[in-house]
Design an enzyme around this catalytic site. Structure first.
Site, PDB file in Angstrom:
ATOM      1  N   LYS A 125       1.242  -1.534  -0.296  1.00 51.44           N
ATOM      2  CA  LYS A 125       0.004   0.110  -0.168  1.00 51.44           C
ATOM      3  C   LYS A 125       0.646   0.945  -0.359  1.00 51.44           C
ATOM      4  O   LYS A 125       2.268   1.134   0.344  1.00 51.44           O
ATOM      5  CB  LYS A 125      -0.642  -0.367   0.857  1.00 51.44           C
ATOM      6  CG  LYS A 125      -2.120   0.832   1.006  1.00 51.44           C
ATOM      7  CD  LYS A 125      -3.537   0.235   1.314  1.00 51.44           C
ATOM      8  CE  LYS A 125      -4.263   1.279   0.329  1.00 51.44           C
ATOM      9  NZ  LYS A 125      -5.734  -0.133  -0.139  1.00 51.44           N
ATOM     10  N   ASP A 165      -7.432   4.119  -3.965  1.00 50.22           N
ATOM     11  CA  ASP A 165      -7.753   3.708  -3.045  1.00 50.22           C
ATOM     12  C   ASP A 165      -8.276   6.206  -2.573  1.00 50.22           C
ATOM     13  O   ASP A 165      -8.695   5.857  -3.640  1.00 50.22           O
ATOM     14  CB  ASP A 165      -6.771   3.746  -1.921  1.00 50.22           C
ATOM     15  CG  ASP A 165      -7.489   3.506  -1.084  1.00 50.22           C
ATOM     16  OD1 ASP A 165      -8.262   1.986  -0.682  1.00 50.22           O
ATOM     17  OD2 ASP A 165      -7.459   3.631   0.591  1.00 50.22           O
ATOM     18  N   THR A 208     -15.030  -2.870  -7.300  1.00 45.82           N
ATOM     19  CA  THR A 208     -15.368  -2.992  -5.812  1.00 45.82           C
ATOM     20  C   THR A 208     -16.019  -3.530  -5.539  1.00 45.82           C
ATOM     21  O   THR A 208     -16.804  -4.104  -4.963  1.00 45.82           O
ATOM     22  CB  THR A 208     -13.825  -1.864  -5.160  1.00 45.82           C
ATOM     23  OG1 THR A 208     -12.412  -2.471  -6.348  1.00 45.82           O
ATOM     24  CG2 THR A 208     -13.992  -2.634  -3.297  1.00 45.82           C
ATOM     25  N   ASN A 240     -16.005   5.858  -5.078  1.00 47.31           N
ATOM     26  CA  ASN A 240     -16.067   5.262  -5.577  1.00 47.31           C
ATOM     27  C   ASN A 240     -16.758   3.572  -5.597  1.00 47.31           C
ATOM     28  O   ASN A 240     -17.435   3.289  -5.694  1.00 47.31           O
ATOM     29  CB  ASN A 240     -14.227   4.494  -6.387  1.00 47.31           C
ATOM     30  CG  ASN A 240     -14.117   3.512  -6.878  1.00 47.31           C
ATOM     31  OD1 ASN A 240     -14.048   2.314  -6.642  1.00 47.31           O
ATOM     32  ND2 ASN A 240     -14.675   3.762  -8.103  1.00 47.31           N
ATOM     33  N   SER A 384      -7.508  -5.829 -10.977  1.00 50.87           N
ATOM     34  CA  SER A 384      -6.977  -5.107 -11.427  1.00 50.87           C
ATOM     35  C   SER A 384      -5.443  -5.999 -11.406  1.00 50.87           C
ATOM     36  O   SER A 384      -4.957  -6.308 -12.430  1.00 50.87           O
ATOM     37  CB  SER A 384      -5.639  -5.048  -9.689  1.00 50.87           C
ATOM     38  OG  SER A 384      -6.329  -3.044  -9.621  1.00 50.87           O
TER      39      SER A 384
HETATM   40  P1  NDP Z   1     -13.247   7.357  -2.786  1.00 49.48           P
HETATM   41  O1  NDP Z   1     -12.353   8.629  -2.343  1.00 49.48           O
HETATM   42  O2  NDP Z   1     -13.754   7.502  -3.641  1.00 49.48           O
HETATM   43  O3  NDP Z   1     -14.470   7.889  -1.305  1.00 49.48           O
HETATM   44  C1  NDP Z   1     -14.106   7.855  -0.276  1.00 49.48           C
HETATM   45  C2  NDP Z   1     -15.422   8.122   0.262  1.00 49.48           C
HETATM   46  O4  NDP Z   1     -14.826   8.358   1.919  1.00 49.48           O
HETATM   47  C3  NDP Z   1     -15.695   9.316   0.418  1.00 49.48           C
HETATM   48  O5  NDP Z   1     -17.121   9.642  -0.053  1.00 49.48           O
HETATM   49  C4  NDP Z   1     -15.389  10.091   0.982  1.00 49.48           C
HETATM   50  O6  NDP Z   1     -16.036  11.236   2.222  1.00 49.48           O
HETATM   51  C5  NDP Z   1     -15.202   8.956   2.531  1.00 49.48           C
HETATM   52  N1  NDP Z   1     -14.871   9.599   3.531  1.00 49.48           N
HETATM   53  C6  NDP Z   1     -13.526   8.991   3.011  1.00 49.48           C
HETATM   54  N2  NDP Z   1     -12.718   9.705   4.236  1.00 49.48           N
HETATM   55  C7  NDP Z   1     -13.673   9.398   5.129  1.00 49.48           C
HETATM   56  C8  NDP Z   1     -13.550  10.040   6.875  1.00 49.48           C
HETATM   57  N3  NDP Z   1     -12.016   9.936   7.395  1.00 49.48           N
HETATM   58  N4  NDP Z   1     -14.816  10.096   7.931  1.00 49.48           N
HETATM   59  C9  NDP Z   1     -15.686  10.162   6.796  1.00 49.48           C
HETATM   60  N5  NDP Z   1     -15.294   9.974   5.660  1.00 49.48           N
HETATM   61  C10 NDP Z   1     -14.559   9.496   4.716  1.00 49.48           C
HETATM   62  O7  NDP Z   1     -12.546   6.333  -1.811  1.00 49.48           O
HETATM   63  P2  NDP Z   1     -12.704   4.282  -1.877  1.00 49.48           P
HETATM   64  O8  NDP Z   1     -14.571   4.748  -2.483  1.00 49.48           O
HETATM   65  O9  NDP Z   1     -11.755   3.891  -3.496  1.00 49.48           O
HETATM   66  O10 NDP Z   1     -12.324   4.174  -1.174  1.00 49.48           O
HETATM   67  C11 NDP Z   1     -13.412   3.233  -0.195  1.00 49.48           C
HETATM   68  C12 NDP Z   1     -13.079   2.732   0.317  1.00 49.48           C
HETATM   69  O11 NDP Z   1     -12.959   1.851   0.064  1.00 49.48           O
HETATM   70  C13 NDP Z   1     -11.772   2.540   1.941  1.00 49.48           C
HETATM   71  O12 NDP Z   1     -11.752   1.634   3.019  1.00 49.48           O
HETATM   72  C14 NDP Z   1     -11.205   2.070   0.220  1.00 49.48           C
HETATM   73  O13 NDP Z   1      -9.458   1.688   1.410  1.00 49.48           O
HETATM   74  C15 NDP Z   1     -11.222   1.021   0.268  1.00 49.48           C
HETATM   75  N6  NDP Z   1     -11.287   0.152  -0.555  1.00 49.48           N
HETATM   76  C16 NDP Z   1     -11.208   0.948  -1.447  1.00 49.48           C
HETATM   77  C17 NDP Z   1     -10.664  -0.199  -3.585  1.00 49.48           C
HETATM   78  C18 NDP Z   1     -10.641   0.563  -4.390  1.00 49.48           C
HETATM   79  O14 NDP Z   1     -10.962  -0.060  -5.611  1.00 49.48           O
HETATM   80  N7  NDP Z   1     -10.973   2.165  -5.302  1.00 49.48           N
HETATM   81  C19 NDP Z   1     -10.815  -1.518  -3.024  1.00 49.48           C
HETATM   82  C20 NDP Z   1     -11.293  -2.361  -2.215  1.00 49.48           C
HETATM   83  C21 NDP Z   1     -11.344  -1.150  -1.175  1.00 49.48           C
HETATM   84  P3  NDP Z   1     -15.373  13.032   1.153  1.00 49.48           P
HETATM   85  O15 NDP Z   1     -15.386  13.022   0.073  1.00 49.48           O
HETATM   86  O16 NDP Z   1     -15.803  13.577   2.177  1.00 49.48           O
HETATM   87  O17 NDP Z   1     -14.037  12.739   1.173  1.00 49.48           O
HETATM   88  O1  2IT Z   2      -7.914  -1.718  -0.839  1.00 51.25           O
HETATM   89  C1  2IT Z   2      -7.683  -2.016  -2.214  1.00 51.25           C
HETATM   90  O2  2IT Z   2      -7.617  -3.367  -2.002  1.00 51.25           O
HETATM   91  C2  2IT Z   2      -7.053  -1.277  -3.540  1.00 51.25           C
HETATM   92  N1  2IT Z   2      -7.478   0.021  -3.124  1.00 51.25           N
HETATM   93  C3  2IT Z   2      -7.357  -2.055  -4.396  1.00 51.25           C
HETATM   94  C4  2IT Z   2      -5.739  -2.026  -4.964  1.00 51.25           C
HETATM   95  C5  2IT Z   2      -5.333  -2.653  -6.222  1.00 51.25           C
HETATM   96  O3  2IT Z   2      -4.122  -3.119  -6.340  1.00 51.25           O
HETATM   97  O4  2IT Z   2      -6.647  -3.134  -7.358  1.00 51.25           O
END
Ligand code: NDP
Ligand code: 2IT
Length: 451
Positions: A125, A165, A208, A240, A384
């Protein structure tokens, strides 16, 4: 004044108050306790001790200029935790809360998640404490280029393949890839989640969230002979993962009534208007969800400052299934109590470690089906890896092919962790099932490669 500012920033980046790494390790080791004695090689080769120690932590300075030519400095990181199963693989997070502690927890979890996919990928990461909010497109581009200038020596299609992420989507990956190519002249799959125009896979943006719902569908069908059709679901987040979880739930006929961001939550009893959420949040737009209620009569906005103490507004809403999809530790013990009280039958994690340990314990004790993110959100990293395969063979798969493979892979993950839990006498404990199944695959590889 200047000195104070520098000290405050140093204090933030050097603070060791983040306990998420210990939280993640403690959960995994607790699951593994009953099985470490079953194979003497685990102790002989110090597998647990080696597993909790990252291979390397790379930290670098990222210097960039804003639109007014002011200089900014951020910390950049890549944590390469374990590559026994394949090249290091895992996302990049751009968020002010990023520190070594947070990234260690995420990289550690990634080892197990990647193992559960059954694909040849190790765990890593990275990211930065850079805050994309309020930055122009050019500022984000300059930041990404500066970040890649420091990161490029450590990555490669067969070495370490970063992706997105929190705060990093296809746009940022595009800028990072552009800079990598400029420096190295290499056009290879060094990053995943690329725009489709140059090497990205169809369905990676959806993967995801769709995977989370495919997993939930399979778990509910097998365990409760239930479907999601017509059921009320609650989702947190508006990024996302949340958007694509909501999209797939709606396609399957569920009624999704909540979403949230870092400042507040929406409750819309008639069902979340996803096109409006997209209008406010996609493509780097950070408009407040407060604007949702201005457009949708009958919906309700709760500011974070008005959440119940030690609780989250989203989990107060009665639902059949809950999907935490924003960030770590966003579903507390009190939230879990509320979910149980309201008759929720399953919590499926879309985010990484969104549920606190005491909340998980309560949900499991009360018979709520609980799936840890390392199992249910593994569809993102799996697609991925499909992107890496397509890049390596210079192929392009169509949407249906990726979708079918994703659905099949999520079913396999469910099956693997459910069977493992049964085999070790902890039926329906999908946390133990996931940790044990993932561990056995990584441990075997670590033993076979020698010390
Ligand atoms: P994004 O940046 O697209 O969205 C994050 C969302 O979570 C936004 O709505 C954001 O609000 C909110 N958020 C972020 N930090 C906080 C916080 N501290 N408190 C409250 N709300 C918060 O990220 P993703 O959707 O990609 O990721 C969301 C989760 O999924 C994470 O835990 C990530 O590690 C996990 N994940 C992501 C993957 C991916 O492919 N993208 C794969 C697997 C897991 P705001 O708009 O106000 O910032
Ligand atoms: O938490 C996760 O699995 C991700 N943010 C995606 C990682 C990736 O390599 O696609």
């Amino acid at each position: 004044m200047v000195v104070e500012k520098i000290l405050a920033s140093l204090e933030k980046s050097n603070c060791v108050t983040d306990n998420t790494f210990l939280q993640a390790v403690s959960e995994v080791l607790t699951s593994l306790e009953p099985i470490v004695k079953t194979d003497s090689r685990y102790e002989q080769f110090a597998i647990l001790e080696r597993l909790v120690t990252p291979d390397r932590i790379i930290q670098f300075k990222v210097q960039w200029l804003d639109d007014n030519n002011q200089v900014h400095i951020n910390n950049g990181y890549r944590i390469q935790f374990n590559n026994s199963l394949g090249p290091y693989k895992g996302g990049l997070r751009f968020h002010p809360s990023v520190s070594t502690g947070v990234l260690k927890f995420l990289a550690f979890e990634q080892i197990f998640k990647n193992s559960l996919t059954g694909l040849p990928i190790g765990g890593a990461k990275g990211g930065s404490d850079f805050d994309p909010k309020g930055k122009s497109d050019y500022e984000i581009m300059r930041f990404c280029r500066a970040f890649m200038r420091e990161l490029y020596p450590y990555i490669g299609a067969r070495v370490d393949v970063p992706a997105g992420d929190i705060g990093v989507g296809a746009k940022e990956i595009g800028y990072l890839f552009g800079e990598y190519k400029r420096i190295t002249h290499n056009y290879d799959g060094v990053l995943s989640g690329k725009p489709y125009a140059f090497g990205g896979s169809l369905m990676r943006p959806q993967a995801t969230g769709y995977g989370v719902v495919y997993f939930a569908r399979e778990m509910l069908a097998q365990e409760l002979q239930e479907s999601l059709e017509g059921k009320i679901c609650t989702v947190s987040g508006a990024g996302n993962v949340a958007i694509h979880t909501i999209e797939k739930l709606q396609q399957l006929g569920a009624l999704v009534v909540t979403c949230s961001d870092s400042e507040g939550s929406i409750y819309d009893p008639r069902g979340i208007d996803l096109s409006l959420v997209r209008e406010l949040k996609e493509e780097g737009r950070h408009l407040s969800l407060e604007k949702y209620v201005e457009r949708i009569p009958g919906s309700l906005y709760t500011k974070k400052s008005d959440y119940p103490q030690n609780g989250h507004a989203v989990w107060q809403v009665p639902c059949f299934a809950a999907f935490p999809c924003a960030t770590q530790n966003e579903l507390s013990f009190l939230d879990a109590q509320k979910l149980v009280e309201n008759g929720c039958v399953s919590v499926v994690e879309g985010a990484n470690m969104p549920t606190t340990p005491d909340a998980i314990e309560l949900l499991q004790r009360e018979g709520v089906l609980f799936s840890p993110g390392k199992a249910s959100n593994a569809g993102g990293v799996a697609v991925s890896e499909f992107e890496m395969s397509q890049n390596a063979s210079m192929e392009k798969w169509d949407f249906d092919k990726v979708d079918r493979k994703l659905d099949e892979l999520m079913r396999q993950i469910y099956k693997r962790i459910a069977l493992t839990a049964k085999e070790y006498g902890v039926e329906r404990n999908f946390v133990d099932g996931a940790n044990i199944a993932a561990f056995k695959r990584v441990a075997e590889a670590m033993i076979l490669e020698g010390v």
